[in-house]
Motif scaffolding. Structure first.
Motif, PDB file in Angstrom:
ATOM      1  N   ALA A 156      53.869  44.921  15.574  1.00  0.00           N
ATOM      2  CA  ALA A 156      54.628  43.954  14.784  1.00  0.00           C
ATOM      3  C   ALA A 156      54.073  44.022  13.342  1.00  0.00           C
ATOM      4  CB  ALA A 156      54.505  42.560  15.383  1.00  0.00           C
ATOM      5  N   ALA A 157      53.685  42.919  12.770  1.00  0.00           N
ATOM      6  CA  ALA A 157      53.150  42.913  11.408  1.00  0.00           C
ATOM      7  C   ALA A 157      51.871  43.737  11.321  1.00  0.00           C
ATOM      8  CB  ALA A 157      52.867  41.485  10.964  1.00  0.00           C
ATOM      9  N   THR A 158      51.722  44.502  10.249  1.00  0.00           N
ATOM     10  CA  THR A 158      50.544  45.372  10.137  1.00  0.00           C
ATOM     11  C   THR A 158      49.293  44.602   9.751  1.00  0.00           C
ATOM     12  OG1 THR A 158      51.146  45.871   7.859  1.00  0.00           O
ATOM     13  CG2 THR A 158      51.881  47.420   9.563  1.00  0.00           C
ATOM     14  N   LEU A 159      49.441  43.437   9.126  1.00  0.00           N
ATOM     15  CA  LEU A 159      48.294  42.586   8.837  1.00  0.00           C
ATOM     16  C   LEU A 159      48.231  41.528   9.919  1.00  0.00           C
ATOM     17  CD1 LEU A 159      45.971  41.869   6.942  1.00  0.00           C
ATOM     18  CD2 LEU A 159      47.552  40.368   5.691  1.00  0.00           C
ATOM     19  N   VAL A 160      47.151  41.550  10.659  1.00  0.00           N
ATOM     20  CA  VAL A 160      47.007  40.672  11.812  1.00  0.00           C
ATOM     21  C   VAL A 160      45.922  39.637  11.536  1.00  0.00           C
ATOM     22  CG1 VAL A 160      46.537  40.565  14.277  1.00  0.00           C
ATOM     23  CG2 VAL A 160      47.614  42.601  13.315  1.00  0.00           C
ATOM     24  N   LYS A 161      46.245  38.397  11.745  1.00  0.00           N
ATOM     25  CA  LYS A 161      45.252  37.330  11.573  1.00  0.00           C
ATOM     26  C   LYS A 161      44.718  36.906  12.933  1.00  0.00           C
ATOM     27  CE  LYS A 161      47.175  35.637   7.229  1.00  0.00           C
ATOM     28  NZ  LYS A 161      46.071  36.223   6.448  1.00  0.00           N
TER      29      LYS A 161
END
Lengths: 116, 113
Positions: free
Chosen positions: B53-58
């Motif tokens: 999914a999103a490449t920046l993962v929190k």
């Protein structure tokens, strides 16, 4: 809710003896995994169970190692004729299986096995 | 076969300074990637995961990681280290077939006061 539990937390045995390690997964989790953490080898996969499918035993290091999962819940890892190189922390994890990977595996606290 | 390389076996930072733990992966397909943390004498805890999914993962505790396919990297960062962050961190990739995890060798993070 309750997490993954493992027993015993510590096990000391003599070389050549058999040992059984137990894992209680999170209720409702269909997948169950065993890993081993040792100083020389790091963290390595041993075996996993998913539902009624045949288990993936590709990580078992020798035929002295076996595991079963009864009723789709509790699992027992058995090591026969233990050797000193079997000394390690044995970790169990469970998850809600996701085809193709990506499921979050929740780990138990581990069983520390020492073979004298 | 899938593999993970954690570029530093030990990282030492001062409290309040940024944390960077480096991880490169090797995979012939689009993997799922994870960071787990292990505090002394404790079990493994999931920090965060990437699943296309999103490449920046929190993740938890202020950690985040960025998936960079062109660099085959999944570095873990935190803007400001806390003493409680001292632990061993594992970068993990899923195997090609089946859901078993392939672990990196681990990075021990030390936080100095």
């Amino acid at each position: 809710g309750a997490g993954v539990s493992q027993s015993p937390s510590n096990k000391v045995t003599e070389k050549g003896k058999d040992v059984e390690l137990r894992c209680d997964p999170i209720s409702g989790h269909t997948a169950l995994y065993w890993y081993r953490q040792s100083l020389g080898q790091g963290l390595e996969f041993l075996i996993y169970f998913q539902g009624n499918s045949a288990p993936d035993k590709s990580g078992l290091p020798s035929d002295r190692f076996s595991a079963e999962r009864t009723g789709g819940s509790v699992s027992t890892l058995t090591i026969q004729r233990t050797q000193q190189e079997d000394s390690a922390v044995y970790l169990c994890a469970s998850s809600l299986f996701v085809q193709g990977g990506g499921d979050t595996q929740y780990f138990g606290p581990g069983t520390r096995l020492t073979v004298l | 076969a899938q593999s993970v390389t954690q570029l530093d076996s030990h990282v030492s930072v001062s409290e309040g300074t940024p944390v960077l733990l480096r991880c490169n992966y090797s995979s012939s397909y689009s993997p799922s990637l994870f960071w787990y943390v292990q505090h002394p004498n404790k079990g493994l805890q999931l920090l965060l995961k990437y699943t296309s999914a999103a490449t920046l993962v929190k993740g938890i505790n202020g950690f985040e990681a960025e998936f960079k396919k062109s660099e085959t990297s999944f570095h873990l960062t935190k803007p400001s280290a806390h003493m409680s962050d001292a632990a061993e961190y594992f970068c993990v990739v899923t195997a090609r077939y089946g859901n078993k995890l392939v672990f990196g060798a681990g990075t021990i993070l030390r936080v100095k006061s």
